[in-house]
Structure formats: structure tokens, C-alpha cells
Scaffold this motif. Sequence first.
Motif, PDB file in Angstrom:
ATOM      1  N   SER A   1       2.933  -0.504   3.338  1.00  0.00           N
ATOM      2  CA  SER A   1       2.082  -1.117   4.135  1.00  0.00           C
ATOM      3  C   SER A   1       2.632  -2.798   4.241  1.00  0.00           C
ATOM      4  CB  SER A   1       0.611  -0.669   4.122  1.00  0.00           C
ATOM      5  OG  SER A   1      -0.051  -1.544   4.576  1.00  0.00           O
TER       6      SER A   1
ATOM      7  N   ALA B   1      -3.873   2.032  -0.060  1.00  0.00           N
ATOM      8  CA  ALA B   1      -2.361   2.095   0.850  1.00  0.00           C
ATOM      9  C   ALA B   1      -1.115   2.312   0.986  1.00  0.00           C
ATOM     10  CB  ALA B   1      -2.265   0.361   1.569  1.00  0.00           C
ATOM     11  N   ASP B   2      -0.220   2.577   1.931  1.00  0.00           N
ATOM     12  CA  ASP B   2       1.222   2.933   1.809  1.00  0.00           C
ATOM     13  C   ASP B   2       2.106   2.203   1.146  1.00  0.00           C
ATOM     14  OD1 ASP B   2       2.664   5.379   2.679  1.00  0.00           O
ATOM     15  OD2 ASP B   2       3.758   3.795   2.723  1.00  0.00           O
TER      16      ASP B   2
ATOM     17  N   GLY C   1      -0.487   1.781   7.537  1.00  0.00           N
ATOM     18  CA  GLY C   1      -0.347   2.275   6.631  1.00  0.00           C
ATOM     19  C   GLY C   1      -2.048   2.235   5.807  1.00  0.00           C
TER      20      GLY C   1
ATOM     21  N   THR D   1      -4.814  -2.060  10.108  1.00  0.00           N
ATOM     22  CA  THR D   1      -3.787  -2.519   9.613  1.00  0.00           C
ATOM     23  C   THR D   1      -3.115  -0.625   9.071  1.00  0.00           C
ATOM     24  OG1 THR D   1      -4.766  -4.175   8.744  1.00  0.00           O
ATOM     25  CG2 THR D   1      -2.586  -3.670   7.325  1.00  0.00           C
TER      26      THR D   1
END
Length: 334
Positions: free
Chosen positions: A318, A314-315, A295, A293
Motif C-alpha cells: 500500500s 494495510a497491505d 491496500g 487509500t
Amino acid sequence: MSAMATVRAHAPGRVNLIGDHTDYTGGLVLPMAIEWGTTVEVERGADRVELRSSAKQQPALIDLDVADPAAVEPAWARYVAGVVAVLRPRTGATGTVQTTLPVGAGLSSSASLEVAVALALGFEGTELELALACQEAEHLASGVPCGIMDQLASAAGVEGSALLIDCTSLVVTPVPVPDAVEVVVVDSGVSRTLAGSAYAERRAECEAAAQLLGPLREASLADVESLEDHVLRRRARHVVSENGRVLGFAELLAAGDVAAAGALMAASHASLRDDMEVSTPALDRLVGELSTTPGVYGARLTGAGFGGCVVALADPSSPVRGWRLHPSGGATVG
Ligand code: GLA
């Protein structure tokens, strides 16, 4: 505390970023307390503990001299009984339990209930003493020989930080979680019914490996390879390598290198899957999906395994779907 004073105790759940199946070997873990938790509000002074939960039909009615917490009905009341059996308060309490935690998803709803009940019943002591008492309560209530991580994360949470816990010295070191990263938890929806017996089996295997090697905390990967029994060798290899990953992850997080920290999460999942053998096909699938996925820096099963949740780093941008949770403070009473 005067009789009939109202006491409100709150204890958070937790998610573990890295370091699973290490706490009961004296290893390293890195959980964080989360914004969801359990609130217990009572008036003290009754001659037993009577709690009603908004999420359960039947109340917990616990005599102060309860003998066998594991035999108490309904099942959720066993955790209350465990705390009563450990603390043996001289006065009881009457009140309510409310939780914002999904029960049985692996976010330590039972540890948060225990910690909140202990504080509501007047526990006085350090965060560590609170966690140790509640760990014993969990053993009595569930028969599962859990480590200290969940109760200590709930008792000692620090806003904005994960907690590096050394389960040999029991020293807790806050590790700030950078704002530039999100902790996302995804529930696999898989029931954890086998978790109790398989968990105890893993713990016994680690203890058998430690009988041969000495404390796993001090063992090297080369020591581990000398174990003849291939099951014990795999279990010990998980513990020794996971301890190394926890330290590496804490350093990378502190340095803001979230991509490298994410790679350690992937390695942790592989080790829990292959060496500790606590994953499930659904957890593996979820981790696989998350790792592609955009990010997402890394993902792994979190907690005991055999179902429950996956945690990802995660970013913030994302598109990953899940619960975005934040490192929160520990238990409070007032
Ligand atoms: C459960 C136990 C903890 C810990 C984890 C696995 O959450 O309660 O003590 O052992 O599993 O890391």
C-alpha cells in the motif's frame, strides 16, 4: 544489586489495534508493544533520583520521599516522581533518559518512561505487578485515571504479536500479527490538551452505567438499550460493542482474514466517534482518507482520542504514508 552498578532499562511504547475506552471498565483491548521506546541508564546509590533527558532542557530531580508527584517541575519529571512515590526505593539513582518515541502523539511515551524508570530503580516483580505499579504512578503524576493497557503492553510485549488483554482477569494472550499485513500509524498532529478532563468524564460515565447495569463486561446490547439516560446508553453501547469487536478482530487476525479485521476497525472508529464521542474532525478526516487509500484494510483512532494518532492495517504494498511499526518485545533491564 551493589551500589553504583550501571543499570540499563528499556521499555517500549505501544499502539492499540482495537479496544479503546474499554480497559477501565474491565473490558478487552488488543495493543502491541512497538520498536520505539524509552531507555533509562543509571548508576544506583545516590540519595535522590536525578535523570537528564536528551529531549528536555531541565532534569528530573526527585527526592525519595517526594509527597506530591503532580506538583513536580518540569512536567516530564512528574512521571519519574510518580514511580518514586509508588516504589519508594531506599536508594536513588543518577543517569539519563533517551526516547525514540514522539512525545504526546498517543504512543504511550509516559507509560514507557514509567516502566523504564521502575526497572532502572530496581523493581522486582511480575510484568503485571510492574504494570500495576506504573499505572498508579501515572495516576499520581497526571491525575488522569487511566486503565492498565499502556503500562501492561509496555511491560509484557511479545515480539511478533499483539496482546489480547482481558482487563477483568488481567490475563494476556499473544495474538500473532501476520507478516502479510503492516500496522501503519499516522499522527493527526492535533494537540491532546483536553484529554485529561474529558477522559475522566468518560470513565465516570461508564462507571455510572455500570452502577445501573452491573459490570459492562457482562452486559448485552439489549441490557444497554434499557438505560434511560441517552449519554450513559451511548457510552455503554460503545463498551459492549467494542468488547465484541476486539474478540472478533483477534480471531480474524489469527485466521489471516485481514479484510474482515479491517472492517471491524472502521466500526470501532464509528463507535468511538458517535457513542464514546472521543474523536475530532482531523481524526475523522484521516480515517476517511485512509479508508479510500489502496491496500488499506481499515483504520481507526487509537488510544484515548481527542487528538493523537490513527492506526491502519494495510497491505505491505500500500502507498499509505505513516509510521510502519512492528510488534515488539516488552520491557527489559540489564
Ligand atoms: C489511554 C489510557 C488507557 C486507555 C486508552 C483508551 O491510553 O492510558 O488506559 O484507557 O487511553 O483506550
